[in-house]
Write an enzyme that holds these catalytic residues in place. Structure first.
Site, PDB file in Angstrom:
ATOM      1  N   ARG A  24       0.794  -0.939  -0.254  1.00  0.00           N
ATOM      2  CA  ARG A  24      -0.125   0.076   0.556  1.00  0.00           C
ATOM      3  C   ARG A  24       1.666   1.335  -0.144  1.00  0.00           C
ATOM      4  O   ARG A  24       0.070   2.335  -1.176  1.00  0.00           O
ATOM      5  CB  ARG A  24      -0.669  -0.140   1.288  1.00  0.00           C
ATOM      6  CG  ARG A  24      -1.792  -0.841   1.064  1.00  0.00           C
ATOM      7  CD  ARG A  24      -3.045  -0.773   2.225  1.00  0.00           C
ATOM      8  NE  ARG A  24      -2.270  -1.062   2.941  1.00  0.00           N
ATOM      9  CZ  ARG A  24      -2.350  -0.550   4.687  1.00  0.00           C
ATOM     10  NH1 ARG A  24      -3.306   0.614   4.895  1.00  0.00           N
ATOM     11  NH2 ARG A  24      -1.863  -0.782   5.743  1.00  0.00           N
ATOM     12  N   ASN A  42      -5.902  -1.921   2.008  1.00  0.00           N
ATOM     13  CA  ASN A  42      -6.276  -3.894   2.053  1.00  0.00           C
ATOM     14  C   ASN A  42      -7.268  -4.413   2.430  1.00  0.00           C
ATOM     15  O   ASN A  42      -8.255  -3.947   3.000  1.00  0.00           O
ATOM     16  CB  ASN A  42      -5.372  -4.659   3.581  1.00  0.00           C
ATOM     17  CG  ASN A  42      -3.638  -3.942   3.107  1.00  0.00           C
ATOM     18  OD1 ASN A  42      -3.465  -4.512   1.785  1.00  0.00           O
ATOM     19  ND2 ASN A  42      -3.268  -4.051   4.633  1.00  0.00           N
TER      20      ASN A  42
END
Length: 81
Positions: A24, A42
């Site tokens: 990320r 996520n």
């Protein structure tokens, strides 16, 4: 009008070893460098989902980068339009 025609947005789902490998953070950094807007998160199933919006060529470069991912990741990108 021409600028709008050269823009696109893509929702991508990234599968593989993509959680716990700084995916990320890498995605945010890479998208920012390319001048893209969007988000990344996520998912509970172990994938990473991201929305990329901006110039079409930059979105395409981001999608190609996602296929490689950061060095610790093993990923492949499944696109949802």
């Amino acid at each position: 009008m021409a600028d709008e025609e050269n823009r696109k947005a893509v929702l991508a789902r990234v599968h593989g070893k993509v959680q716990g490998v700084w995916y990320r953070g890498w995605t945010v950094d890479t998208a920012s460098r390319l001048g893209l807007a969007g988000w990344v998160r996520n998912r509970g199933d172990g994938t990473v989902e991201a929305l990329f919006a901006g110039p079409a060529d930059a979105v395409d470069r981001m999608l190609e980068a996602c296929r490689r991912g950061p060095s610790a990741a093993v990923s492949y990108t499944q696109l949802t339009l």
